[in-house]
Design an enzyme around this catalytic site. Structure first.
Site, PDB file in Angstrom:
ATOM      1  CE1 TYR A 263       0.176   2.065   4.349  1.00 31.19           C
ATOM      2  CE2 TYR A 263       0.682  -0.362   4.600  1.00 31.19           C
ATOM      3  CZ  TYR A 263       0.739   0.945   4.824  1.00 31.19           C
ATOM      4  OH  TYR A 263       1.335   1.240   6.270  1.00 31.19           O
ATOM      5  CB  CYS A 264       1.714   3.985  -1.692  1.00 37.11           C
ATOM      6  SG  CYS A 264       0.548   3.747  -3.154  1.00 37.11           S
ATOM      7  CB  VAL A 265      -0.455   8.393  -0.753  1.00 33.21           C
ATOM      8  CG1 VAL A 265      -1.598   9.508  -0.617  1.00 33.21           C
ATOM      9  CG2 VAL A 265       1.004   8.598  -0.238  1.00 33.21           C
TER      10      VAL A 265
END
Length: 282
Positions: free
Chosen positions: A244-246
């Site tokens: 995951y990230c932003v």
């Protein structure tokens, strides 16, 4: 040193140049928006997709089956075509497009190693001419959501010894110093950080991302370097992984690295990422 595990997944600029007139190859450009495609794209690129085409603004979801069928049909792409994807922004949106096509079962999808950046650095041609391609009737497979995670799935695997959550955001977002526009900062409990770093110009303006999996020219690091990068964080083939990230760009790039280059068998992408998790009240 070897460069990657699956040689047919990454293609070089030479490969693209050699296949511009191949009737079975379709090029797709995927970027933050379609402005770069419209200003000049690799000759015979079927279509330009923006981030909003892959994560819809109305519901922040990926295209449904009918939508992806329409997008591919309008681009003149058939199910048996080889689709080579590229883009700017360190290929981040291009890898998201790759992931979406894999969810809907397109068999032969490839990524231009180094993306638009490398094509331009080699002074290769661009055009504003859209290719004349016959519209197809594309029929996608039913979506394989084993490639995707939602927040309920994340809740179920937090703390499990057989899972690794991998946060692809910069260190200051992982630690919570930068909330990235969310209500709260920090990271999902037990997640390890394999951070990207922003690239800025002399005036401090954001230019793109330096991902930990790529070299300065945007091409992927060797298989040995990639294995060392993840094994140091305890991210191994034996464990299931969620990236995951932003908003899904950096993390689908990491999903691509783990699944397509390192051959990890069980990796899911949490595409709503911190934009959703950082706003959940609980």
């Amino acid at each position: 040193m070897t460069t990657h595990t699956l040689p047919n997944v990454l293609v070089s600029t030479d490969w693209v140049a050699d296949h511009l007139d191949d009737s079975n190859v379709r090029l797709l450009e995927a970027g933050g928006d379609t402005s770069e495609y419209e200003a000049g794209h690799i000759p015979r690129t079927s279509a330009g997709w923006g981030f909003a085409d892959l994560q819809r603004t109305d519901n922040r979801d990926i295209p449904n089956k009918a939508q992806i069928e329409s997008m591919l049909s309008q681009a003149g792409i058939a199910a048996n075509n080889t689709v080579a994807i590229y883009g700017g922004l360190s290929n981040l949106v291009a890898t998201m497009a790759f992931w979406v096509l894999k969810i809907y079962g397109h068999k032969d999808v490839r990524l231009l190693d180094g993306g638009r950046q490398k094509w331009l650095a080699e002074n290769r041609p661009l055009t504003t001419v859209r290719p004349s391609l016959k519209t197809t009737i594309y029929v996608a497979q039913m979506p394989d959501f084993n490639l995707r995670a939602d927040n309920d799935f994340i809740r179920d695997v937090i703390g499990r010894a057989d899972y690794r959550l991998v946060d692809a955001r910069p260190v200051n977002m992982y630690t919570g110093k930068d909330t990235a526009g969310a209500t709260r900062g920090g990271h999902i409990p037990t997640a390890v950080n394999v951070p990207a770093e922003p690239i800025v110009n002399a005036e401090g303006q954001f230019q793109g991302w330096q991902t930990p999996t790529t070299n300065g020219d945007g091409t992927f690091k060797s298989i040995e370097e990639l294995q060392a990068l993840f094994s140091e964080k305890g991210v191994t083939r034996e464990k299931s992984t969620v990236t995951y990230c932003v908003r899904g760009g950096l993390s689908t790039h990491m999903w691509f690295t783990l699944t397509q280059l390192l051959g990890y068998p069980n990796v899911r992408e949490y595409d709503l990422s911190w934009a959703e998790w950082g706003k959940l009240a609980d």
